[in-house]
Design a protein around this motif. Structure first.
Motif, short mmCIF file in Angstrom:
data_model
loop_
_atom_site.label_atom_id
_atom_site.label_comp_id
_atom_site.label_asym_id
_atom_site.label_seq_id
_atom_site.Cartn_x
_atom_site.Cartn_y
_atom_site.Cartn_z
N TYR A 112 -3.14 -2.95 -15.03
CA TYR A 112 -2.27 -4.13 -15.04
C TYR A 112 -1.18 -3.91 -16.08
N MET A 124 -2.74 3.95 -3.09
CA MET A 124 -2.92 2.86 -4.05
C MET A 124 -2.34 1.57 -3.51
N GLY A 138 -10.92 2.98 -7.17
CA GLY A 138 -11.54 1.84 -7.85
C GLY A 138 -10.94 1.52 -9.20
N ASP A 139 -10.13 2.42 -9.77
CA ASP A 139 -9.51 2.16 -11.08
C ASP A 139 -8.31 1.24 -10.91
N PHE A 140 -8.04 0.46 -11.95
CA PHE A 140 -7.02 -0.58 -11.92
C PHE A 140 -6.19 -0.55 -13.20
N SER A 158 0.80 -4.30 -10.95
CA SER A 158 -0.57 -3.81 -11.04
C SER A 158 -0.78 -2.69 -10.04
N PHE A 159 -1.67 -1.77 -10.41
CA PHE A 159 -2.00 -0.62 -9.57
C PHE A 159 -3.50 -0.58 -9.35
N TYR A 160 -3.91 -0.41 -8.11
CA TYR A 160 -5.32 -0.25 -7.78
C TYR A 160 -5.43 1.02 -6.93
N VAL A 161 -6.15 2.01 -7.44
CA VAL A 161 -6.27 3.29 -6.75
C VAL A 161 -7.30 3.18 -5.63
N LEU A 162 -6.87 3.48 -4.42
CA LEU A 162 -7.75 3.44 -3.25
C LEU A 162 -8.44 4.77 -2.99
N GLY A 170 -6.21 7.87 -12.90
CA GLY A 170 -6.86 6.82 -12.12
C GLY A 170 -7.48 7.42 -10.88
N LYS A 179 0.88 -1.17 0.00
CA LYS A 179 0.00 0.00 0.00
C LYS A 179 0.91 1.22 0.00
#
Length: 172
Positions: free
Chosen positions: A105, A124, A101-103, A79-83, A98, A58
């Motif tokens: 890969y 993220m 919820g955006d991702f 991979s990136f996941y925006v928190l 982003g 994180k």
């Protein structure tokens, strides 16, 4: 939706018959593993703790944090996941914004970069697969960037991070 009768799963890695107690729990209020003026990093799951399967981190970036310039990895996907907040992500062709919820890969070899261009912090998750020993990279990259030169390039290469700026300067 119908599913095929035969599904392809990876080979079994656990060969017991009853399962085992082996889960690892990390509390949300655990302090970050790295803190700097630009943000914090939490080691949620490392190569060591997952047996090399993946690494999950994180990352909280402060306002106007430069993040990482365009680079790629030869041995792992990222991979990136925006928190929360907004994060500019370079997908190899263009920068995209982003939001929560955006991702994104990025397979091995895929060019990518990220940065926070806003006046607000962003958060993220970063997932590396398979897992790699990224902790030293996170802990020393700022120090090595200040040193610059050939030492920085060797450090990046040691950590499977091939930056376009290094390649363009004919360093490889």
């Amino acid at each position: 939706m119908s599913y095929p009768e035969h599904l392809e799963y990876p080979e079994a890695r656990y060969h017991g018959d009853k399962g085992e107690v082996s889960a690892v729990f990390r509390r949300a209020d655990s302090p970050p593993d790295i803190s700097s003026p630009g943000g914090t990093t939490h080691y949620l799951a490392t190569q060591e703790s997952t047996g090399g399967e993946f690494g999950l981190y994180k990352v909280e970036l402060g306002a106007r944090s430069p993040g990482a310039r365009t680079h790629f990895h030869k041995t792992m996907s990222e991979s990136f996941y925006v928190l929360s907040g907004e994060l500019e992500l370079f997908n190899g062709e263009k920068w995209v914004t982003g939001r929560a919820g955006d991702f994104l890969y990025v397979p091995a070899g895929g060019l990518h970069a990220f940065r926070n261009v806003t006046d607000e912090p962003t958060s993220m998750l970063m997932l590396f697969s398979p897992g790699a020993p990224r902790e030293e990279y996170f802990e020393r990259v700022a120090e090595m960037a200040q040193r610059g030169g050939e030492g920085l390039r060797r450090f990046r290469t040691r950590h499977d991070s091939y930056f376009v700026e290094d390649l363009e300067s004919g360093a490889e």
